[in-house]
Write a protein that holds these residues in place. Structure first.
Motif: not given
Length: 316
Positions: A70-72, A76-77, A205-208
């Motif tokens: 859903x976030x992708x 959203x990264x 650039x990203x959240x993990x």
């Protein structure tokens, strides 16, 4: 290195074959994280991250996969799950749930400034906005009920000022629980620390690491995030960084008056959650080289949050 489950090359080659991403070129364990085993995986098609989930209920993992998708889809990264040619995202490797995800560009920021904090605040508001209307339900296994049950057990190991601080904090949680749970809700990352965010130059650039994600009060997520990104070495708040984070967040998702009322309490609750979980981790036997974070860091932050001089911005 925080890798709980070691892998042999042959078993990893067999695991990646159904993705149709080419031969396995290389892989290595990631020396970060405290709960799951993570590996950088180089395939002919590109760079990926493989996670073996070591903690939590396996039944909760489809929630993580769906939330990331859903976030992708919302732009959203995030490291969404890669599917095999037969459509599977969540699989098993070495008797552990396993998820292969694209490796995001960027690196962690050790010394954030106000710009970094504003970027994080904006990302968090975007996550909350795209899940607020219809959040995916998942209860946190580190929520208020857990704090109230686990806290007295940890109190048996403390004395002096630390014991008094814990007792007072648990009393505050019990008193505020109903009001906190009534605050506006969405899906939460619930662990948005510096080591879970990547920057490529000045841009986020990203959240993990969404394995603590859940559904709950959005303000709790803000408090967890701010306590890490905006704390000084002594545990006090860096007000310039904190105001930048809150202003960026509020420009996208304005705060509610009820949230402003509970804000100082929520900052303390967020400190208590990680103080308790680190106390537990520090007392458990661990494998050689597994990273254990210092619980005293959050005890000190909790002490510093007894007086909060940082109101939420209700109007910009």
């Amino acid at each position: 290195m925080s890798v709980f489950t070691l892998l042999e090359r042959a078993e990893l080659e067999a695991f990646v074959a159904p993705y149709g991403l080419g031969r396995l070129l290389d892989f290595q364990g990631i020396a970060a994280g405290t709960e799951n085993s993570n590996f950088f995986v180089s395939l002919e098609a590109g760079e990926y991250v493989l996670t073996l989930v070591e903690r939590g209920q396996r039944a909760d993992l489809p929630f993580v996969v769906e939330l990331l998708q859903r976030l992708h889809a919302a732009g959203l990264p995030v490291p969404y799950g890669v599917a095999t040619r037969s459509g599977e995202c969540l699989r098993e490797l070495a008797d552990k749930p396993a998820l292969l995800q694209p490796r995001l560009a960027g690196k962690h920021i050790e010394q954030p400034n106000a710009h970094h904090c504003a970027e994080v605040g904006s990302w968090l508001a975007r996550m909350h906005l795209c899940t607020q209307a219809q959040p995916l339900e998942r209860r946190s296994d580190r929520g208020l009920d857990w704090m109230l049950s686990e806290g007295p057990l940890q109190a048996l190991q403390l004395d002096g000022e630390a014991l008094e601080l814990l007792r007072a904090s648990l009393a505050e949680v019990a008193q505020a629980q109903a009001a906190v749970l009534a605050l506006p809700r969405a899906n939460l990352h619930a662990d948005l620390f510096r080591d879970n965010v990547l920057f490529d130059g000045p841009h986020l650039s990203g959240v993990i690491d969404f394995y603590n994600a859940c559904c709950g009060p959005m303000l709790y997520d803000v408090a967890i995030t701010l306590n890490d990104w905006c704390s000084t070495a002594s545990g006090s708040l860096d007000l310039s960084r904190a105001r930048a984070l809150l202003a960026a967040y509020a420009s996208l998702r304005p705060f509610h008056p009820a949230e402003a009322e509970r804000w100082p309490c929520m900052l303390r609750i967020a400190c208590l959650r990680f103080w308790l979980s680190r106390l537990i981790a520090a007392r458990q036997p661990t494998a050689l080289g597994v990273q254990v974070k210092d619980p005293d860091e959050f005890r000190q932050r909790l002490l510093q949050r007894q007086q909060v001089h940082l109101p939420l911005p209700l109007a910009l």
